[in-house]
Design a protein around this motif. Structure first.
Motif, mmCIF file in Angstrom:
data_model
loop_
_atom_site.group_PDB
_atom_site.id
_atom_site.type_symbol
_atom_site.label_atom_id
_atom_site.label_comp_id
_atom_site.label_asym_id
_atom_site.label_seq_id
_atom_site.Cartn_x
_atom_site.Cartn_y
_atom_site.Cartn_z
ATOM 1 N N UNK A 9 0.868 -1.083 0.028
ATOM 2 C CA UNK A 9 0.163 0.069 0.105
ATOM 3 C C UNK A 9 0.707 1.385 0.176
ATOM 4 N N UNK A 10 1.900 1.259 0.879
ATOM 5 C CA UNK A 10 2.841 2.421 0.734
ATOM 6 C C UNK A 10 3.398 2.617 -0.643
ATOM 7 N N UNK A 11 3.903 1.716 -1.161
ATOM 8 C CA UNK A 11 4.703 1.800 -2.617
ATOM 9 C C UNK A 11 3.643 2.016 -3.500
ATOM 10 N N UNK A 15 3.812 5.516 -5.620
ATOM 11 C CA UNK A 15 3.892 5.716 -7.249
ATOM 12 C C UNK A 15 2.787 6.413 -7.483
ATOM 13 N N UNK A 16 1.390 6.536 -6.923
ATOM 14 C CA UNK A 16 0.632 7.731 -7.259
ATOM 15 C C UNK A 16 1.015 9.000 -7.133
ATOM 16 N N UNK A 17 1.667 9.285 -6.017
ATOM 17 C CA UNK A 17 1.950 10.596 -5.626
ATOM 18 C C UNK A 17 3.285 11.236 -6.740
ATOM 19 N N UNK A 18 3.910 10.119 -7.079
ATOM 20 C CA UNK A 18 5.039 10.773 -7.967
ATOM 21 C C UNK A 18 4.346 10.777 -9.256
ATOM 22 N N UNK A 19 3.493 10.108 -9.774
ATOM 23 C CA UNK A 19 2.780 10.262 -11.112
ATOM 24 C C UNK A 19 2.070 11.404 -11.202
ATOM 25 N N UNK A 20 1.347 11.799 -9.829
ATOM 26 C CA UNK A 20 0.354 13.099 -9.959
ATOM 27 C C UNK A 20 1.272 14.158 -10.014
#
Length: 181
Positions: A9-11, A15-20
């Motif tokens: 879940x952390x990974x 990944x979602x935060x970096x993509x955003x």
């Protein structure tokens, strides 16, 4: 590394935060707004201002020629127009004015050829919405040319100069109908 659900879940969140963040950085503009539309608007405004400046310059430069035409001195207007054409070669307005003068003098084939030269340099003279428009004059000239030159061309099918004149008439007719080069 992916030992339990919490690590996964952390990974995933990372990944979602970096993509955003990458998406935001890619679409964000320094001015805080949509600079693409503002830039396009500025360029359109610049083009319009340049066009209006060109129209004003043409009116100022060619005013003596138009004044000579209004006073009836067509030969003097042609002479002054030749001087301007040498000073500003490749300017469509001189060809258009020469076509108008030649038409008034009754030299229809030469007038048509001059209009063709001018319109090939600038289509503004065909556009009804342009301040430089000569649409109605060109329409009348084409109608006269089709009738008069067309009749002579049919009577003399081997005449190359009449064929060239008809080609010019058809070119103007095509441009009046919305055709392009």
């Amino acid at each position: 590394m992916f030992k339990d659900r919490f690590d996964r879940l952390l990974w995933l969140l990372l990944a979602v935060a970096i993509t955003a963040l990458l998406i935001l950085l890619g679409t964000h503009s320094p001015g805080g707004g949509n600079d693409h539309s503002a830039t396009g608007l500025n360029k359109a405004l610049e083009r319009e201002m340049a066009y209006q400046a060109r129209v004003a310059l043409l009116q100022k430069l060619y005013a003596p020629v138009e004044n000579l035409c209004k006073s009836g001195d067509l030969q003097g207007a042609l002479f002054r127009l030749d001087e301007l054409a040498r000073t500003y070669p490749g300017e469509a307005h001189s060809h258009i004015l020469k076509g108008e003068i030649l038409h008034q003098l009754g030299a229809r084939e030469e007038a048509i050829a001059s209009y063709v030269q001018g319109i090939k340099l600038s289509g503004d003279y065909i556009d009804k919405k342009s301040p430089l428009s000569r649409h109605d004059d060109i329409r009348r000239l084409v109608d006269e040319g089709l009738k008069e030159i067309g009749g002579r061309a049919k009577a003399n099918p081997g005449n190359a100069s009449l064929a060239a004149a008809m080609k010019n008439v058809y070119y103007l007719q095509s441009r009046l109908a919305g055709g392009c080069e």
